[in-house]
Scaffold this active site. Structure first.
Site, mmCIF file in Angstrom:
data_model
loop_
_atom_site.group_PDB
_atom_site.id
_atom_site.type_symbol
_atom_site.label_atom_id
_atom_site.label_comp_id
_atom_site.label_asym_id
_atom_site.label_seq_id
_atom_site.Cartn_x
_atom_site.Cartn_y
_atom_site.Cartn_z
ATOM 1 N N ASN A 1 0.851 -1.189 0.000
ATOM 2 C CA ASN A 1 0.000 0.000 0.000
ATOM 3 C C ASN A 1 0.893 1.246 0.000
ATOM 4 O O ASN A 1 1.719 1.415 0.905
ATOM 5 C CB ASN A 1 -0.893 -0.041 1.255
ATOM 6 N N HIS B 1 0.973 6.139 1.983
ATOM 7 C CA HIS B 1 1.737 7.051 2.833
ATOM 8 C C HIS B 1 2.910 7.713 2.123
ATOM 9 O O HIS B 1 3.497 8.655 2.665
ATOM 10 C CB HIS B 1 2.141 6.362 4.127
ATOM 11 N N HIS C 1 -5.794 3.700 -1.410
ATOM 12 C CA HIS C 1 -7.144 4.028 -0.942
ATOM 13 C C HIS C 1 -7.479 5.431 -1.419
ATOM 14 O O HIS C 1 -6.913 6.405 -0.915
ATOM 15 C CB HIS C 1 -7.163 3.931 0.595
ATOM 16 N N ARG D 1 -9.537 8.168 -1.037
ATOM 17 C CA ARG D 1 -10.504 8.643 -0.049
ATOM 18 C C ARG D 1 -11.316 9.801 -0.593
ATOM 19 O O ARG D 1 -10.848 10.562 -1.438
ATOM 20 C CB ARG D 1 -9.778 9.098 1.226
ATOM 21 N N ARG E 1 -6.968 12.714 0.979
ATOM 22 C CA ARG E 1 -5.910 13.150 1.905
ATOM 23 C C ARG E 1 -4.544 12.602 1.524
ATOM 24 O O ARG E 1 -3.537 13.118 1.952
ATOM 25 C CB ARG E 1 -6.251 12.762 3.339
ATOM 26 N N GLU F 1 -8.692 0.452 -2.919
ATOM 27 C CA GLU F 1 -9.528 0.467 -1.712
ATOM 28 C C GLU F 1 -10.437 1.668 -1.785
ATOM 29 O O GLU F 1 -10.002 2.767 -2.165
ATOM 30 C CB GLU F 1 -8.663 0.612 -0.467
ATOM 31 N N THR G 1 -8.206 3.471 8.451
ATOM 32 C CA THR G 1 -9.381 2.602 8.507
ATOM 33 C C THR G 1 -9.401 1.910 9.875
ATOM 34 O O THR G 1 -8.412 1.308 10.280
ATOM 35 C CB THR G 1 -9.305 1.556 7.383
ATOM 36 N N GLU H 1 -10.781 -9.687 2.809
ATOM 37 C CA GLU H 1 -9.558 -9.274 3.491
ATOM 38 C C GLU H 1 -9.876 -9.190 4.978
ATOM 39 O O GLU H 1 -10.731 -8.404 5.408
ATOM 40 C CB GLU H 1 -9.060 -7.921 2.971
ATOM 41 N N HIS I 1 -3.729 -4.722 7.841
ATOM 42 C CA HIS I 1 -3.849 -3.599 8.771
ATOM 43 C C HIS I 1 -2.938 -3.792 9.970
ATOM 44 O O HIS I 1 -3.059 -4.763 10.713
ATOM 45 C CB HIS I 1 -5.277 -3.313 9.256
HETATM 46 N N1 PXP Z 1 -5.866 -3.208 4.296
HETATM 47 C C1 PXP Z 1 -6.830 -2.262 4.362
HETATM 48 C C2 PXP Z 1 -8.215 -2.627 3.942
HETATM 49 C C3 PXP Z 1 -6.527 -0.958 4.797
HETATM 50 O O1 PXP Z 1 -7.497 -0.026 4.852
HETATM 51 C C4 PXP Z 1 -5.196 -0.643 5.130
HETATM 52 C C5 PXP Z 1 -4.842 0.750 5.558
HETATM 53 O O2 PXP Z 1 -5.011 1.623 4.505
HETATM 54 C C6 PXP Z 1 -4.233 -1.661 5.035
HETATM 55 C C7 PXP Z 1 -4.595 -2.932 4.636
HETATM 56 C C8 PXP Z 1 -2.798 -1.403 5.349
HETATM 57 O O3 PXP Z 1 -2.679 -1.101 6.709
HETATM 58 P P1 PXP Z 1 -1.284 -0.554 7.239
HETATM 59 O O4 PXP Z 1 -1.051 0.765 6.589
HETATM 60 O O5 PXP Z 1 -1.497 -0.466 8.717
HETATM 61 O O6 PXP Z 1 -0.248 -1.576 6.863
#
Ligand code: PXP
Length: 238
Positions: A6, A9, A42, A44, A48, A69, A100, A150, A190
């Site tokens: 992901n 960030h 994601h 949003r 953001r 996402e 999330t 997931e 997550h």
């Molecule tokens: N899976 C989903 C559905 C999420 O919303 C997120 C956070 O955006 C993640 C995985 C990844 O989580 P993390 O950034 O804590 O690794």
């Protein structure tokens, strides 16, 4: 087990100043080159971190899989239907949250998500639902017609006492078995990092983990490609 990265960030850092750097698309390409099985972002409602340009550029350049996402809102669904990601993952979304906070309220909103899922499956786009690792939630998700679930690993990742960690792992194992029995592909994500990932890797039904925050943080010190390689090496060793 595969690793989906992901890159939200990277965009968070860009948005701290505005402008064009660092570019999440650049990070995504490096993650793919280092062995990621897919890229997650994601989009949003408040944009953001990743924005519309990012998802369109990712759609153009990725060679693995784009997992978008999103909340099941009309605006974001229209964008997703236009760009056709490889996978759509529905997640709950609140303006005030920092990230999330949990799985979908699938028990209350099953028929709403069934319609949303169908909008994509009718177009040949696979859908994943982000759910709590509870058998009732998995069963409701399966009835919507999604092909992937997931499992939310946030409670596991946040647990500190060993008894709590063990309890969350029991939930995740039971939910994974239930999902497999229903014919669903099982993924998880997550809060996963290099410390808590090995126990998740040992759950055989989980075919892919989705990791953002900790991996991007690690990349600040070792570089994007090395960070992906470090996670892949841990997955293989576990
Ligand atoms: N899976 C989903 C559905 C999420 O919303 C997120 C956070 O955006 C993640 C995985 C990844 O989580 P993390 O950034 O804590 O690794």
């Amino acid at each position: 087990m595969n690793l989906a990265v992901n890159i939200d960030h990277v965009a968070t850092v860009r948005e701290a100043r505005g402008g064009i750097e660092p570019d999440p698309v650049h990070a995504a390409v490096l993650a793919e080159l280092a062995g990621a099985s897919g890229i997650v972002c994601h989009l949003r409602e408040d944009r953001r971190h990743v924005n519309d340009r990012d998802v369109r550029a990712l759609r153009d350049v990725l060679t693995t899989k784009l997992d978008l996402e999103m909340a099941a809102t009309a605006e974001i669904m229209a964008i997703a239907l236009e760009i056709e990601p490889d996978l759509v993952t529905f997640v709950p979304e609140k303006r005030q949250e920092r990230t999330t906070e949990g799985g979908l309220d699938i028990l209350t909103l099953e028929s709403f998500y069934a319609d949303a899922v169908q909008s994509f499956t009718d177009r040949g786009i696979e859908v994943s639902l982000f759910v709590e690792p509870e058998e009732t939630h998995i069963a409701a998700a399966a009835r919507t017609g999604c092909t992937v679930v997931e499992l939310h690993t946030g409670l596991y990742a946040n647990a500190r006492r060993q008894a709590d960690i063990d309890r969350q792992l029991v939930r995740l194992r039971a939910a994974s078995e239930a999902a497999e029995d229903l014919g669903l592909v099982v993924t998880a994500g997550h809060g996963l990092n290099l410390r808590n990932l090995p126990a998740i890797v040992r759950i055989p039904q989980i075919t892919e983990v989705s990791i953002g925050h900790a991996l991007i943080g690690h990349a600040l010190f070792v570089g994007m490609q090395q960070a992906v390689r470090d996670y892949l090496q841990l997955i293989r060793a576990s």
